[in-house]
Scaffold this motif. Structure first.
Motif, PDB file in Angstrom:
ATOM      1  N   PRO A 267      12.828  -0.203   4.088  1.00 33.50           N
ATOM      2  CA  PRO A 267      11.555  -0.685   3.559  1.00 33.50           C
ATOM      3  C   PRO A 267      10.367  -0.255   4.409  1.00 33.50           C
ATOM      4  O   PRO A 267      10.425  -0.259   5.645  1.00 33.50           O
ATOM      5  CB  PRO A 267      11.727  -2.208   3.599  1.00 33.50           C
ATOM      6  CG  PRO A 267      13.201  -2.431   3.502  1.00 33.50           C
ATOM      7  CD  PRO A 267      13.816  -1.291   4.258  1.00 33.50           C
ATOM      8  N   VAL A 268       9.305   0.147   3.733  1.00 35.64           N
ATOM      9  CA  VAL A 268       8.042   0.448   4.395  1.00 35.64           C
ATOM     10  C   VAL A 268       7.231  -0.842   4.384  1.00 35.64           C
ATOM     11  O   VAL A 268       6.893  -1.360   3.315  1.00 35.64           O
ATOM     12  CB  VAL A 268       7.279   1.572   3.664  1.00 35.64           C
ATOM     13  CG1 VAL A 268       5.886   1.757   4.260  1.00 35.64           C
ATOM     14  CG2 VAL A 268       8.075   2.874   3.717  1.00 35.64           C
ATOM     15  N   VAL A 269       6.938  -1.381   5.555  1.00 36.19           N
ATOM     16  CA  VAL A 269       6.163  -2.614   5.666  1.00 36.19           C
ATOM     17  C   VAL A 269       5.014  -2.342   6.632  1.00 36.19           C
ATOM     18  O   VAL A 269       5.133  -2.557   7.838  1.00 36.19           O
ATOM     19  CB  VAL A 269       7.017  -3.798   6.147  1.00 36.19           C
ATOM     20  CG1 VAL A 269       6.231  -5.111   6.011  1.00 36.19           C
ATOM     21  CG2 VAL A 269       8.324  -3.887   5.378  1.00 36.19           C
ATOM     22  N   GLY A 270       3.907  -1.840   6.107  1.00 37.61           N
ATOM     23  CA  GLY A 270       2.782  -1.421   6.943  1.00 37.61           C
ATOM     24  C   GLY A 270       1.650  -2.432   6.918  1.00 37.61           C
ATOM     25  O   GLY A 270       0.946  -2.555   5.912  1.00 37.61           O
ATOM     26  N   GLY A 271       1.473  -3.150   8.013  1.00 38.17           N
ATOM     27  CA  GLY A 271       0.388  -4.107   8.111  1.00 38.17           C
ATOM     28  C   GLY A 271      -0.854  -3.465   8.695  1.00 38.17           C
ATOM     29  O   GLY A 271      -0.780  -2.720   9.682  1.00 38.17           O
ATOM     30  N   GLY A 272      -2.026  -3.718   8.104  1.00 38.23           N
ATOM     31  CA  GLY A 272      -3.276  -3.170   8.627  1.00 38.23           C
ATOM     32  C   GLY A 272      -3.253  -1.659   8.664  1.00 38.23           C
ATOM     33  O   GLY A 272      -2.878  -1.004   7.684  1.00 38.23           O
ATOM     34  N   SER A 281       7.875   3.253   9.167  1.00 39.41           N
ATOM     35  CA  SER A 281       9.188   2.614   9.111  1.00 39.41           C
ATOM     36  C   SER A 281       9.522   1.780  10.340  1.00 39.41           C
ATOM     37  O   SER A 281      10.606   1.200  10.407  1.00 39.41           O
ATOM     38  CB  SER A 281      10.285   3.682   8.934  1.00 39.41           C
ATOM     39  OG  SER A 281      10.284   4.575  10.036  1.00 39.41           O
ATOM     40  N   ARG A 282       8.605   1.691  11.317  1.00 36.18           N
ATOM     41  CA  ARG A 282       8.931   0.915  12.521  1.00 36.18           C
ATOM     42  C   ARG A 282       9.059  -0.571  12.216  1.00 36.18           C
ATOM     43  O   ARG A 282       9.920  -1.260  12.761  1.00 36.18           O
ATOM     44  CB  ARG A 282       7.856   1.145  13.587  1.00 36.18           C
ATOM     45  CG  ARG A 282       8.004   2.459  14.331  1.00 36.18           C
ATOM     46  CD  ARG A 282       6.785   2.740  15.191  1.00 36.18           C
ATOM     47  NE  ARG A 282       6.385   1.570  15.964  1.00 36.18           N
ATOM     48  CZ  ARG A 282       5.223   1.508  16.625  1.00 36.18           C
ATOM     49  NH1 ARG A 282       4.371   2.515  16.578  1.00 36.18           N
ATOM     50  NH2 ARG A 282       4.917   0.430  17.309  1.00 36.18           N
TER      51      ARG A 282
END
Length: 482
Positions: A267-272, A281-282
């Motif tokens: 999952p790509v979960v990119g905040g800000g 992907s981190r």
């Protein structure tokens, strides 16, 4: 030691026999993967994999043979097991072409398809050690009885039998990306390659996989539904747990609890600002109050994938700059979905989206030199084909006129890096809105239409429903961050 292993195997076989007699009136034929007998909750009689019948697999082989030249062979290897470290393997996922033709979900095999031989499967041979440590696997009997191959042999016979088959063929097709030395090192194969007789099978297999059957579309609808439900639960979860890693774990949990075997991708979960990194992907940051989070997720259900993206403010409200950009992406998404119909192409839809976004970004004041700057803010295509792979059927051109039964994604976005030379209020914002769209006889069907994307719907959900999660969730977050 050998005597001990033999006694242990006899004991295991005896216990299995007792289990069959005690709990089932049918003999459960162990093939190393679910069958109607072993998993009646998953498969109906006549199905090789959940939702796909034996007749459909046989039809696929016939259609592939119709595309292949006379006296040619198609060789398709199963995906290899990849090791994480020493004795620990990565989770196994079958090669899509091999699964599409055979229905076998296990590693170690090679399938050969020809006009004279039909489907011939070379199967791995399990040693007693393998059975103890890894369980039963499909062998020659399973190839004939479960997968309905016309011929089947152990892998130890491949050198002789496949070599003879290759020498008697006019052309040889194989899956280049999953080729294995087991057959590419054969002298007969290398001679055919030297003579220019070896070609990539993908031009034919992707052609078959491009349009989906009713059974495949049923699985894709279910996969999309699971992903939508999981992402909605994750969205509601985000106000109390504004951490990329927790949201990634939540969406995976919700997908698997609804029956998905695995995620379609990490999952790509990119905040800000992380949302402006397209394949981020981190997933290791806390999402700051007031920032957006971009989540690109998908799951796999019995070989068929989903893929959708939503962007929202976990705090419960969009800022004016965020809403301005979001509405541009949303309007582009909706207008591009309306273009989805038989006869158009991904390329045409993409070109329309570029014109729309360039015009909108210029009006907002983000773009000054449209031609030179736009691709810095969106270097991606409007979409791709979707099916057994995320970027499915890559051998089919995006200029190809769309047909009923084809599934594509529509995913406009804007990715403004923190140091972008433009108005400060837009810096570090990443937004993508992605839907799955099925091309129908009369137009389109949005498979991910149940997932909210309007600003007012998102804000209402976040502010009116998130409070129901309760203090238990708050205590978990506090303990995890202490």
């Amino acid at each position: 030691m050998q005597i001990l292993v033999r006694k242990l195997l006899q004991r295991i076989q005896f216990n299995h026999a007792i289990g069959r007699c005690a709990y089932s009136t049918k003999k459960v034929f162990a093939v190393g993967q679910p069958t109607p007998a072993s998993h009646p909750q998953l498969l109906k009689e006549g199905e090789i994999t959940p939702g796909i019948t034996c007749d459909e697999y046989i039809s696929r082989r016939k259609r592939l043979l119709e595309l292949l030249p006379e006296k040619s062979l198609a060789v398709i290897a199963a995906a290899p097991v990849k090791m994480m470290t020493d004795v620990v393997p990565y989770p196994f996922r079958q090669d899509a072409d091999y699964l599409y033709i055979t229905g076998c979900q296990q590693p170690g095999g090679v399938a050969v398809l020809g006009h004279e031989c039909g489907l011939c499967m070379f199967m791995p041979e399990a040693s007693p050690h393998d059975v103890i440590w890894q369980g039963q696997i499909a062998g020659v009997d399973a190839a004939l009885d479960a997968f309905k191959a016309e011929k089947a042999f152990p892998m130890s016979k491949l050198h002789t039998i496949l070599s003879d088959m290759i020498r008697g063929s006019s052309k040889l097709f194989h899956n280049v990306k999953t080729a294995i030395p087991t057959y590419t090192d054969l002298e007969a194969f290398q001679k055919s390659a030297y003579n220019g007789k070896v070609k990539d099978l993908s031009i034919y297999s992707h052609e078959l996989r491009w349009t989906k059957s009713p059974a495949e579309l049923k699985l894709m609808r279910e996969s999309a539904s699971i992903a939508c439900q999981a992402l909605l639960q994750t969205m509601l979860h985000s106000k109390i747990f504004p951490y990329e890693g927790m949201l990634s774990a939540k969406v995976e949990y919700e997908c698997k609890m609804r029956g998905a075997q695995r995620m379609a991708f990490n999952p790509v979960v990119g905040g800000g600002p992380n949302g402006s990194v397209i394949h981020y992907s981190r997933n290791d940051q806390k999402i700051k109050d007031g920032n957006l989070v971009l989540m690109d997720v998908g799951c796999e259900l019995h070989g068929y994938l989903s893929d959708l993206t939503r962007t929202w403010p976990p705090c419960g409200g969009f800022s004016s700059a965020q809403e301005e950009l979001y509405n541009l992406i949303l309007e582009t998404n909706k207008e591009c979905v309306k273009l989805c119909r038989p006869g158009t192409s991904i390329r045409k839809i993409h070109n329309y989206s570029v014109e729309m976004l360039q015009r909108g970004l210029k009006e907002i004041g983000i773009l000054k030199d449209v031609r030179s700057s736009y691709h810095q803010l969106n270097p991606t295509s409007i979409g791709h084909y979707l099916g057994m792979d995320v970027h499915d059927c890559s051998m089919v051109s995006i200029d190809r006129p769309l047909m009923p039964g084809v599934v594509i994604t529509i995913e406009p976005g804007v990715y403004i890096p923190p140091l972008f030379d433009g108005p400060e209020r837009y810096q570090g914002i990443g937004i993508r809105i992605e839907d799955e769209v099925l091309i129908t006889e009369t137009g389109y069907e949005v498979l991910t239409g149940s997932m909210p994307k309007e600003v007012k719907h998102i804000e209402s959900l976040l502010n009116n429903f998130c409070n129901g999660i309760g203090m238990e969730g708050h205590n978990i977050m506090t303990a995890g961050s202490s």
